[in-house]
Motif scaffolding. Structure first.
Motif, PDB file in Angstrom:
ATOM      1  N   GLN A  48     -57.836 -44.240 -28.044  1.00 10.53           N
ATOM      2  CA  GLN A  48     -57.848 -43.790 -29.431  1.00 10.53           C
ATOM      3  C   GLN A  48     -59.176 -43.130 -29.797  1.00 10.53           C
ATOM      4  O   GLN A  48     -59.252 -42.395 -30.776  1.00 10.53           O
ATOM      5  CB  GLN A  48     -57.547 -44.951 -30.374  1.00 10.53           C
ATOM      6  N   GLY A  53     -57.537 -40.036 -35.262  1.00 10.79           N
ATOM      7  CA  GLY A  53     -56.410 -39.811 -36.143  1.00 10.79           C
ATOM      8  C   GLY A  53     -55.099 -40.092 -35.444  1.00 10.79           C
ATOM      9  O   GLY A  53     -54.055 -39.538 -35.768  1.00 10.79           O
ATOM     10  N   THR A 108     -51.598 -41.268 -34.161  1.00 13.47           N
ATOM     11  CA  THR A 108     -50.377 -41.745 -34.784  1.00 13.47           C
ATOM     12  C   THR A 108     -49.409 -42.090 -33.670  1.00 13.47           C
ATOM     13  O   THR A 108     -49.829 -42.458 -32.584  1.00 13.47           O
ATOM     14  CB  THR A 108     -49.777 -40.671 -35.722  1.00 13.47           C
ATOM     15  N   THR A 149     -47.562 -40.385 -31.593  1.00 12.29           N
ATOM     16  CA  THR A 149     -47.617 -39.646 -30.337  1.00 12.29           C
ATOM     17  C   THR A 149     -48.883 -39.907 -29.549  1.00 12.29           C
ATOM     18  O   THR A 149     -48.979 -39.513 -28.394  1.00 12.29           O
ATOM     19  CB  THR A 149     -47.510 -38.143 -30.605  1.00 12.29           C
ATOM     20  N   THR A 189     -47.345 -45.645 -37.616  1.00 12.50           N
ATOM     21  CA  THR A 189     -46.984 -44.621 -38.598  1.00 12.50           C
ATOM     22  C   THR A 189     -48.205 -44.008 -39.270  1.00 12.50           C
ATOM     23  O   THR A 189     -48.099 -43.426 -40.343  1.00 12.50           O
ATOM     24  CB  THR A 189     -46.044 -45.214 -39.659  1.00 12.50           C
ATOM     25  N   GLY A 190     -49.369 -44.141 -38.633  1.00 13.43           N
ATOM     26  CA  GLY A 190     -50.537 -43.410 -39.095  1.00 13.43           C
ATOM     27  C   GLY A 190     -51.613 -44.230 -39.750  1.00 13.43           C
ATOM     28  O   GLY A 190     -52.635 -43.685 -40.171  1.00 13.43           O
ATOM     29  N   GLY A 191     -51.431 -45.543 -39.859  1.00 15.26           N
ATOM     30  CA  GLY A 191     -52.452 -46.382 -40.484  1.00 15.26           C
ATOM     31  C   GLY A 191     -53.651 -46.577 -39.582  1.00 15.26           C
ATOM     32  O   GLY A 191     -53.625 -46.271 -38.387  1.00 15.26           O
ATOM     33  N   ARG A 192     -54.720 -47.114 -40.157  1.00 17.74           N
ATOM     34  CA  ARG A 192     -55.958 -47.334 -39.419  1.00 17.74           C
ATOM     35  C   ARG A 192     -55.882 -48.633 -38.622  1.00 17.74           C
ATOM     36  O   ARG A 192     -55.194 -49.577 -39.002  1.00 17.74           O
ATOM     37  CB  ARG A 192     -57.145 -47.393 -40.382  1.00 17.74           C
TER      38      ARG A 192
END
Length: 262
Positions: A151, A156, A158, A160, A177-180
């Motif tokens: 990561q 950023g 997500t 993929t 789904t994109g959270g930290r």
């Protein structure tokens, strides 16, 4: 691949998210009294910016004092590939043990991984990739390895960017789904891992290892289910880990509660 930098590879140890592991002979310059080390070579492109960022992460990781963390030794870059070395534990991992551990020993290894995560969280770090393959076994219990550097190379991240999709069951859906990545995401992973160690199944059943996208679809579309055969205290701890992020136990609390199961 025969080696990288001054590391001579002995044999492959397997693959993980965004990289491959190798058993390597310790180069003479490395000031540790061991014959072999484990080397991970990341497949992600290593720009100078990403390389410096990854080295900072590993330096911070290595500064955390915990007997439950695998020690990183060295990091480098060659031909656009980032690699790092760490101590080699021949007993394998919870996912691929040299000898299957007894149930109590497997739970103890999960508790030790939680203690390692707690030390990281106290230092302001999040592991980001807690799963059975990253909990190495030793005669003393478990050791958490392989900080989620993939990561670092794909900021950023997500869905993929999560690497091997057959391991998504251990990732907090908020991250998928994109959270930290936050400490509570590591606790989600610990709860899912405890469920699998005790019940033999995941909170989404047995996901299709050969179809990562189908596995991902199931994780995101189906609520996790706790096996009714789990002992009540174990089920309660798993349930707490899968609850709202702000209500999950800390990693240290998880370890203390898991200790009561062995």
């Amino acid at each position: 691949m025969q080696g990288i930098a001054d590391y001579e590879f002995v044999r492959p140890l397997g693959s993980g998210n965004h990289g491959q592991y190798f058993l390597a002979r310790r180069p003479p310059r490395l000031p540790v009294d061991v014959e072999h080390v484990a080397v991970k070579v990341l497949s992600a492109e290593s720009t100078e910016v990403a390389f410096r960022r990854a080295v900072r992460e590993l330096t911070a990781f290595s500064a955390v004092q915990s007997p439950y963390l695998v020690s990183p030794y060295d990091a480098g870059q060659q031909d656009g590939k980032f690699f790092y070395s760490m101590e080699y534990l021949p007993a394998g991992s919870l996912a691929n043990p040299a000898t299957p551990p007894k149930p109590a020993d497997a739970i103890r290894a999960v508790a030790d991984a939680a203690r390692a995560a707690a030390a990281l969280h106290e230092a302001g770090l999040v592991h980001r990739d807690i799963k059975p393959g990253n909990v190495l076994l030793s005669s003393a219990g478990g050791r958490l390895s392989d900080l989620g550097l993939a990561q670092v190379f794909t900021e950023g991240v997500t869905i993929t960017g999560m690497g091997a999709l057959d391991s998504v069951e251990y990732v907090d859906p908020a991250v998928l789904t994109g959270g930290r990545f936050v400490p509570a995401a590591d606790v989600w992973s610990l709860g899912v891992m405890l469920h699998r160690v005790v019940s033999g199944t995941g909170v989404h059943g047995d996901l299709p290892a050969a179809d990562g996208l189908l596995a991902l679809r199931r994780v995101l579309s189906e609520a996790p289910r706790i096996d009714p055969s789990l002992p009540a205290p174990v089920a309660d701890l798993v349930g707490d880990c899968l609850g709202p992020a702000g209500q999950r136990p800390t990693a240290a609390t998880f370890a203390a509660r898991a200790d009561a199961f062995v």
